[in-house]
Design an enzyme around this catalytic site. Structure first.
Site, PDB file in Angstrom:
ATOM      1  N   ASP A 427      -2.000  -8.844  -4.635  1.00  0.00           N
ATOM      2  CA  ASP A 427      -0.909  -8.053  -5.209  1.00  0.00           C
ATOM      3  C   ASP A 427      -1.172  -7.931  -6.710  1.00  0.00           C
ATOM      4  O   ASP A 427      -2.012  -8.644  -7.262  1.00  0.00           O
ATOM      5  CB  ASP A 427       0.411  -8.774  -4.931  1.00  0.00           C
ATOM      6  CG  ASP A 427       1.598  -8.082  -5.589  1.00  0.00           C
ATOM      7  OD1 ASP A 427       1.642  -6.855  -5.554  1.00  0.00           O
ATOM      8  OD2 ASP A 427       2.458  -8.788  -6.136  1.00  0.00           O
ATOM      9  N   LYS A 428      -0.464  -7.035  -7.377  1.00  0.00           N
ATOM     10  CA  LYS A 428      -0.674  -6.867  -8.818  1.00  0.00           C
ATOM     11  C   LYS A 428       0.449  -7.505  -9.635  1.00  0.00           C
ATOM     12  O   LYS A 428       0.255  -8.511 -10.291  1.00  0.00           O
ATOM     13  CB  LYS A 428      -0.785  -5.382  -9.181  1.00  0.00           C
ATOM     14  CG  LYS A 428      -1.042  -5.128 -10.662  1.00  0.00           C
ATOM     15  CD  LYS A 428      -0.859  -3.689 -11.023  1.00  0.00           C
ATOM     16  CE  LYS A 428       0.581  -3.273 -11.088  1.00  0.00           C
ATOM     17  NZ  LYS A 428       1.347  -3.885 -12.199  1.00  0.00           N
ATOM     18  N   PHE A 616       8.233  11.562 -16.169  1.00  0.00           N
ATOM     19  CA  PHE A 616       6.855  11.218 -15.815  1.00  0.00           C
ATOM     20  C   PHE A 616       6.759  11.068 -14.303  1.00  0.00           C
ATOM     21  O   PHE A 616       7.657  10.543 -13.660  1.00  0.00           O
ATOM     22  CB  PHE A 616       6.443   9.898 -16.475  1.00  0.00           C
ATOM     23  CG  PHE A 616       5.034   9.500 -16.181  1.00  0.00           C
ATOM     24  CD1 PHE A 616       4.003   9.889 -17.014  1.00  0.00           C
ATOM     25  CD2 PHE A 616       4.728   8.746 -15.054  1.00  0.00           C
ATOM     26  CE1 PHE A 616       2.702   9.522 -16.740  1.00  0.00           C
ATOM     27  CE2 PHE A 616       3.436   8.380 -14.766  1.00  0.00           C
ATOM     28  CZ  PHE A 616       2.412   8.763 -15.619  1.00  0.00           C
ATOM     29  N   LYS A 639       4.099  13.035 -24.200  1.00  0.00           N
ATOM     30  CA  LYS A 639       3.080  11.992 -24.129  1.00  0.00           C
ATOM     31  C   LYS A 639       2.559  11.945 -22.695  1.00  0.00           C
ATOM     32  O   LYS A 639       3.292  12.209 -21.740  1.00  0.00           O
ATOM     33  CB  LYS A 639       3.670  10.625 -24.529  1.00  0.00           C
ATOM     34  CG  LYS A 639       4.697  10.076 -23.567  1.00  0.00           C
ATOM     35  CD  LYS A 639       5.251   8.732 -24.021  1.00  0.00           C
ATOM     36  CE  LYS A 639       6.272   8.200 -23.015  1.00  0.00           C
ATOM     37  NZ  LYS A 639       6.941   6.975 -23.471  1.00  0.00           N
ATOM     38  N   ASP A 756       2.630  -0.097  -7.186  1.00  0.00           N
ATOM     39  CA  ASP A 756       2.716   0.635  -8.454  1.00  0.00           C
ATOM     40  C   ASP A 756       2.093   2.021  -8.373  1.00  0.00           C
ATOM     41  O   ASP A 756       1.321   2.334  -7.462  1.00  0.00           O
ATOM     42  CB  ASP A 756       2.010  -0.150  -9.555  1.00  0.00           C
ATOM     43  CG  ASP A 756       2.982  -1.044 -10.313  1.00  0.00           C
ATOM     44  OD1 ASP A 756       4.178  -0.975 -10.009  1.00  0.00           O
ATOM     45  OD2 ASP A 756       2.541  -1.799 -11.180  1.00  0.00           O
ATOM     46  N   ARG A 856       0.656   2.484  -4.490  1.00  0.00           N
ATOM     47  CA  ARG A 856       1.832   3.013  -3.800  1.00  0.00           C
ATOM     48  C   ARG A 856       1.840   2.630  -2.321  1.00  0.00           C
ATOM     49  O   ARG A 856       2.210   3.425  -1.467  1.00  0.00           O
ATOM     50  CB  ARG A 856       1.885   4.534  -3.938  1.00  0.00           C
ATOM     51  CG  ARG A 856       2.489   5.014  -5.248  1.00  0.00           C
ATOM     52  CD  ARG A 856       3.951   4.656  -5.307  1.00  0.00           C
ATOM     53  NE  ARG A 856       4.593   5.050  -6.562  1.00  0.00           N
ATOM     54  CZ  ARG A 856       5.725   4.546  -6.988  1.00  0.00           C
ATOM     55  NH1 ARG A 856       6.315   3.591  -6.309  1.00  0.00           N
ATOM     56  NH2 ARG A 856       6.261   4.944  -8.105  1.00  0.00           N
ATOM     57  N   LYS A 862       0.100  -2.901   3.331  1.00  0.00           N
ATOM     58  CA  LYS A 862      -0.660  -4.052   2.832  1.00  0.00           C
ATOM     59  C   LYS A 862      -1.168  -4.890   3.995  1.00  0.00           C
ATOM     60  O   LYS A 862      -2.329  -5.316   4.011  1.00  0.00           O
ATOM     61  CB  LYS A 862       0.217  -4.913   1.914  1.00  0.00           C
ATOM     62  CG  LYS A 862       0.507  -4.307   0.554  1.00  0.00           C
ATOM     63  CD  LYS A 862       1.269  -5.303  -0.323  1.00  0.00           C
ATOM     64  CE  LYS A 862       1.507  -4.743  -1.720  1.00  0.00           C
ATOM     65  NZ  LYS A 862       2.146  -5.720  -2.615  1.00  0.00           N
ATOM     66  N   ASP A 882       3.197 -12.742  -4.628  1.00  0.00           N
ATOM     67  CA  ASP A 882       4.313 -13.579  -5.059  1.00  0.00           C
ATOM     68  C   ASP A 882       5.669 -13.039  -4.664  1.00  0.00           C
ATOM     69  O   ASP A 882       6.681 -13.642  -4.989  1.00  0.00           O
ATOM     70  CB  ASP A 882       4.277 -13.749  -6.582  1.00  0.00           C
ATOM     71  CG  ASP A 882       4.587 -12.453  -7.307  1.00  0.00           C
ATOM     72  OD1 ASP A 882       5.192 -12.505  -8.381  1.00  0.00           O
ATOM     73  OD2 ASP A 882       4.222 -11.374  -6.797  1.00  0.00           O
ATOM     74  N   ASP A 886       4.907  -8.992  -0.187  1.00  0.00           N
ATOM     75  CA  ASP A 886       3.553  -9.469   0.112  1.00  0.00           C
ATOM     76  C   ASP A 886       3.501 -10.343   1.368  1.00  0.00           C
ATOM     77  O   ASP A 886       2.420 -10.779   1.766  1.00  0.00           O
ATOM     78  CB  ASP A 886       3.007 -10.286  -1.069  1.00  0.00           C
ATOM     79  CG  ASP A 886       3.011  -9.494  -2.368  1.00  0.00           C
ATOM     80  OD1 ASP A 886       2.570  -8.334  -2.324  1.00  0.00           O
ATOM     81  OD2 ASP A 886       3.447 -10.020  -3.394  1.00  0.00           O
TER      82      ASP A 886
END
Length: 1223
Positions: A427-428, A616, A639, A756, A856, A862, A882, A886
């Site tokens: 996981d990130k 965004f 931006k 993410d 995503r 997963k 964590d 997950d």
């Protein structure tokens, strides 16, 4: 009591948000009939009428959840099944049944008791682990939430008592107890903020909104007569989709994901919300993503079953030989043996029925030779694994001092699997990152600012300097850079604020969270003296205005903290504040900033009217805000990703393009996340015309709404003027880059699976060196995200397959040895790539890439990716995470590691091992994994060796004595062989053996590859140990028999009887197997010495004590050592001769191997033994540099690439200089 209006926040975010947060102005009935697509939309919910859902057909599951593997009813059958999946246990169960028959050579108790003990112990362990899961479930089910009880009154109930249709009130910082439809919130326009960390791992807050029609339902009393009807999709695992209709006051309104609050997400920055329950318990989306807790077995244990099959085949074979021999002897020899009274025989040895006698003898032989398959093997392995787990739990190097959390082996079944991992799926958020950004550098008006260096730059500079100086202690790899900054494991990281000391001494200063920028040209108001002060001010204003954050006053400090949708925005706002432009207030239509141009001046508060906000998205890769300043001028501030911004510049707006592009490349090479900033001045008439189109697109209802908004936004985001670029450093968890680098050097592949956005995941990949500048990125994605019709889905599938095929071809045709590929894929694309007809091609591409990042992805995906890697590669996978999102991945992998982080304990409860931080994974695998694998492998091989050496002597003696079924050993000898006399040395081997120390394991990470390559438990080594056992059994039996057969062994001329021969033979076995394990060990402590030599001494003590007991107990062994064998020199000579003969071949083998074909650890052992690591540092460094797998990911690979680039530049400069000199 209903909250008063004074508590309700007044911001109407619907006026700001252009995309997901704008609600249609009218219900669907005013447009066209709206029907729900697809067959799976049959769920009906009667709001505020939960009693309707207590009867069929509208009775839905309760909100009670269970993640346990067993319950009271299923525990016994399931747990017993798990135990008897072990082949050896099945054999011993059969032997226990046979021991109840008259043909058994042993008593029934001696067969049944050990089996019951082993199985009972294992089942008790399973029950304890499942009890912990049950208690965790009860903690969740017992949480309380406020529920409407009728007549406008709310009261608290346990989560497990919630039903579909209930109206619940959730307060700030509480978790949502079920999947809810948002009805209203403490904000006037129904907005609320949700943290979905447990679902997708993201810490960024999501904005949810209610329907306009339910906004009046803003206090308890309003629900007194509330009635509504929901028709929606059936339960499914998709976190990002929802389809449904809301019927209220005879109007029908469409529902979408922006109105749905999912279970296990948390309410943030909102005082309260009201919602109606749609999905409960296991119907909720988070539980739909959960996978059943699997039963895991290690590869070694599975292979051990195959060895048991082989030994069982050997057992049956020799038992058949024995029974056939017995039948032949009974038929032809029995009639001649008058002293056995053949006329008064039984079926067990009836000369007239030799076949029946042979069958009965077969059962006797199967039980007699059962020592080939010792039940004590499983007991010993259980004991060893529990002790190994204790050492893991007590390792101080994996203890996190900040949180006080140690490492924990939650199951001891998989210790050896830690040493065989091939692929890590991580996981990130919360696992690799702290989700904290630091503003480090920027480029404004073509000038680069910021003198700080990233870790990559510092490591490359240090190594280049060492190579240039040819210092005697030249660094051979970047691992030295990590280690030079601290000797201890926990302090070997380079942190930016302290790492500066590597190159220049700087005084320490108080650090500002999110801001590590150092450059006096911009600090303390010095930028006002710059010739480009106007452009610099515009740059700072873009940072302070172009965002969706909310300021919160910190009462302790008097300053502001920012609740931002992304950590980047937070870092930009902190940077703007430090530069003198502080964002301080937001209303529904304006943003206020305090501008301070120098330290001596008082701040000036300025108001900027927010006219439009263009959000965004991963598709747009940019964000814009249209503002009107105090002078009335309208500006578009933008931006976004540099590739997007640069292509939208006007001809006059490219003044700084070349310099800024160069700076962006430099920042990227330094591992920093970059964004480009631009602006545009709008004329009033132009803006008015565009805004009319924008409002029209905003209020559109239907599938084209997103496309129309994108088209209109694209119209205004053109002809921009480039201002500059930002560079932020993504703050990873402590030690993450070093850990990934070490794991990469150990030959492990690392995949990142995250919920993410793609851009965030890519930037994290750069930060932790899974990606680097120059690495070729393969991005697999769907061009059109609106795939509804079957033809569109088929076309998308074909397009994805073509992308994968082309990428595979590109990888195969690449000829550059240093070329590295990274595969990046998003969740929607992955859903197609994981289908049966495409998943093998996807896996083939992924395996060929140096790193893989899946963005995503849902929790279910997963788990599916993990299953694909596990089954497709047939290699050991480890998943680490964590959060609750997950859990599926952790349970699906061969090994699941949970991090005790801020996201709760769900991942830890589902895991096999838990650690406090990702960096401890390095030691868990490279040290403990390596040790446990070798210990268990050597232990099992030795166990089979000693039992073959012992068990076959029984067979030889039976054949020697006419297949009589007679054992040459006393019953007590056989009982003690596995239980006492050889058990402790093998346990000490499994617990304390170290081929090299933990420090050497970390210095030579390539040693880890001995596990994935299975060097110590392959068939060659297994059959080698079996052959060694066969050889030893032959030597022990035939040397003893031939020596004692026809000569006196005592001074009085007595020859040896069966008791003397059996005791001498058993003494030789005890000596031979204990000397063998001493030769096997590489690491001795007093415990090993005590157990090995103590076991031999115990044998003699037992012989003396047993011989001194009454002849009624000792039988033929009465005084056998003190009076018979002890005084006979032949007894001691035979013991010495047989022991030497058994072990000399093995000693010769390992000597030959070390001399001519040494393994890696042999070389290191000799270097350490002769202290060459201290005497010859250059040689030690060289060996260390060789002891890493060639890898294309990790910090080392990144620094190597940087060095190649710098060397290339130096060569170009030197060649240019040479040409100039010649000319």
């Amino acid at each position: 009591m209903a909250p008063t209006r004074t508590l309700r926040e007044r911001l109407r975010w619907s006026k700001l948000y252009s995309f997901s947060c704008v609600r249609p102005s009218s219900p669907l009935d005013n447009e066209a009939p709206y029907s729900l697509p697809g067959p799976g939309c049959s769920r009906i919910v009667y709001c505020n009428q939960p009693r309707v859902h207590r009867k069929k057909p509208l009775k839905y599951p309760t909100n009670y959840i269970s993640t346990t593997r067993y319950n009271i009813i299923t525990f016994l059958p399931k747990a017993i099944f798990e135990q008897f999946r072990r082949v050896a246990n099945l054999y011993f169960l059969l032997a226990a049944f046979l021991s109840l028959t008259p043909v058994t050579p042993f008593s029934a108790v001696s067969m049944i008791a050990p089996l019951a003990f082993v199985v009972g112990l294992s089942m008790a362990k399973e029950a304890l682990e499942d009890w912990r899961r049950f208690m965790q479930d009860m903690e969740v089910n017992s949480r309380k939430v406020s529920i409407h009880k009728g007549e406008g009154r709310f009261g608290y109930k346990h989560w497990q008592k919630i039903r579909v249709g209930d109206v619940v009130k959730v307060e700030k910082d509480q978790f949502f107890p079920a999947d809810l439809l948002l009805l209203s919130s403490s904000y006037e326009d129904g907005i609320c903020y949700v943290e979905t960390m447990n679902l997708d791992g993201e810490t960024n807050l999501k904005v949810k909104r209610s329907l306009e029609v339910t906004l009046p339902l803003d206090d308890d009393e309003a629900f007194k007569d509330f009635r509504a009807f929901i028709r929606c999709e059936d339960p499914n695992p998709s976190l990002y989709t929802f389809v449904g209709n809301f019927e209220y006051e005879r109007q029908v309104y469409p529902l979408d994901p922006s109105q749905i609050l999912l279970r296990d997400s948390k309410l943030r920055n909102t005082s309260y919300v009201y919602g109606v329950v749609i999905f409960t318990g296991h119907d909720s989306k988070v539980m739909q993503n959960a996978t059943k807790s699997p039963s895991k077995r290690s590869r070694i244990e599975k292979k051990m079953d195959k060895i048991i099959y082989i030994l069982f085949t050997l057992l049956v074979l020799i038992s058949l030989i024995s029974s056939i021999g017995f039948a032949v002897k009974t038929k032809y020899g029995m009639p001649k043996w008058w002293y056995l009274q053949p006329q008064n025989t039984t079926n067990l040895y009836d000369p007239s029925k030799p076949s029946l006698a042979g069958i009965f003898h077969l059962i006797t032989a199967l039980i007699l030779y059962g020592y080939l398959i010792p039940i004590s093997l499983y007991v010993s392995i259980e004991v060893v694994k529990v002790l190994q787990a204790m050492f893991i739990n007590q390792d101080l190097h994996m203890y996190d001092e900040e949180t006080g959390i140690p490492a924990q082996a939650r199951t001891s079944n998989l210790n050896e699997e830690l040493g065989q991992v091939d692929t890590i799926l991580s996981d990130k958020t919360g696992t690799l990152t702290c989700n904290q950004m630091d503003f480090l550098k920027c480029s404004i008006a073509g000038v680069s600012y910021g003198v700080g260096s990233s870790e990559v730059e510092m490591a490359a500079a240090k190594q280049m300097a060492s190579e240039a100086s040819n210092a005697p202690e030249q660094l051979s790899s970047s691992q030295d850079f990590w280690e030079d900054s601290g000797g201890a494991f926990g302090s070997s990281e380079i942190e930016l604020e302290s790492g500066m000391n590597c190159t220049v001494e700087k005084p320490q200063k108080s650090r500002i969270k999110g801001f590590s920028f150092e450059d006096d040209r911009l600090m303390h108001g010095n930028w006002t003296k710059d010739p480009n002060a106007g452009t610099i001010l515009l740059f700072f204003r873009i940072l302070a205005l172009c965002h969706t954050a909310i300021p919160e006053m910190n009462e302790e400090t008097g300053g502001f903290t920012y609740e931002a949708e992304s950590p980047d925005e937070g870092a930009f706002l902190v940077a703007a504040r430090e530069f003198g432009i502080e964002f301080c207030k937001r209303t529904q239509s304006s943003v206020f900033v305090r501008e301070r141009y120098s330290c001596s001046e008082n701040p000036v508060e300025r108001e900027f009217k927010i006219l439009n906000l263009l959000e965004f998205s991963s598709k747009r890769k940019r964000m814009s805000v249209v503002v009107r300043d105090e002078s009335g001028q309208i500006n578009l501030l933008c931006k976004g990703a540099d590739s997007i911004i640069l292509e939208r510049l006007s001809k006059n707006g490219r003044m700084y393009e070349n310099d800024t592009s160069r700076h962006l490349n430099e920042y990227g090479e330094a591992g920093l996340r970059t964004l480009a900033l631009a602006y545009r001045v709008l004329e009033e008439s132009e803006y008015s015309a565009w805004n009319t189109e924008f409002v029209k697109a905003k209020t559109t209802i239907g599938p084209d709404r997103e496309a129309q908004l994108e088209r209109v936004s694209d119209m205004i985001e053109r002809d921009l003027f480039l201002v500059g670029a930002t560079a932020v450093e993504d703050k990873l968890q402590k030690g993450v880059p070093q850990c990934i680098d070490k794991l990469a050097q150990a030959g492990l592949k690392i995949w990142v699976l995250t919920g993410d956005k793609m851009e965030t995941a890519i930037n994290i990949g750069f930060a932790c060196s899974l990606l680097r500048q120059g690495m070729k990125q393969i991005c697999i994605s769907i061009m059109n995200s609106d795939l509804v019709t079957p033809d569109a889905k088929k076309a998308a599938k074909e397009n994805i397959l073509m992308q994968i095929t082309n990428a595979i071809q590109m990888v195969k045709l690449e000829k550059d040895p240093h070329a590295a590929f990274a595969l990046i894929i998003d969740g929607k694309t992955l859903s197609y790539a994981l289908e049966d007809d495409m998943k093998n091609q996807f896996l083939s591409l992924a395996v060929d890439c140096a790193s893989v990042i899946c963005c995503r992805v849902s929790p279910k995906q997963k788990a599916l990716v993990t299953r694909l890697v596990k089954e497709g590669t047939e290699k050991t996978t480890l998943a680490i995470g964590d959060g609750a999102n997950d859990v599926g991945m952790i349970q699906e992998a061969d090994i699941g590691v949970g991090i005790s982080g801020v996201e709760g304990m769900q991942a830890v409860m589902a895991s096999d091992f838990s650690i406090a931080q990702f960096r401890f994974l390095e030691r868990l695998l490279v040290v403990h994994g390596h040790w446990c694998y070798k210990r268990i492998a050597q232990m099992i091989c030795y166990f089979f060796y000693k039992n073959i050496a012992f068990g076959l002597t029984l067979f030889y003696f039976e054949a020697y004595t006419g297949f009589s079924g007679q054992s040459v050993y006393d019953d007590w000898y056989m009982l003690l062989f596995n239980v006492i006399l050889t058990s402790l040395p093998v346990i000490s081997l499994g617990v304390f053996e170290q081929d090299v120390s933990s420090e050497v394991c970390l210095q030579f990470p390539a040693l880890y590859q001995q596990g994935p390559k299975n060097l110590f438990f392959d068939w060659y080594r297994i059959f080698g140990w079996m052959g060694n056992g066969l050889y030893s059994s032959l030597i022990i039996f035939f040397l003893n028999i031939n020596i004692f057969y026809d000569q006196a062994f005592r001074a009085g001329g007595q020859t040896a009887d069966m008791a003397a021969v059996g005791t001498t033979m058993f003494t030789c076995i005890i000596w031979a197997v204990n000397i063998q394990i001493a030769l096997t060990m590489s690491h001795f402590t007093w415990i090993q010495h005590l157990f090995v030599w103590g076991s031999i001494a115990t044998w003699y003590v037992f012989l003396v004590a047993y011989g001194m007991s009454s002849p009624l107990i000792s039988g033929n062994a009465y005084q056998i050592l003190l009076e018979a064998l002890g005084p006979a020199p032949m007894y001691w000579a035979v013991t010495l001769l047989v022991t030497a003969s058994c072990n000399i071949p093995y000693l010769a083998h390992i000597s030959f191997q070390r001399a001519l074909n040494p393994l890696d650890h042999h070389v290191i052992q000799e270097i350490k033994y002769y202290k060459k690591d201290l005497e010859d540092q250059h040689m030690w460094k060289r060996e260390r540099s060789r002891a890493r797998q060639e890898t294309k990911i990790g910090f080392t690979a990144r620094v190597d690439a940087k060095i190649r680039q710098l060397k290339g530049k130096l060569q170009k400069k030197s060649s240019t200089f040479s040409i100039q000199m010649v000319s």
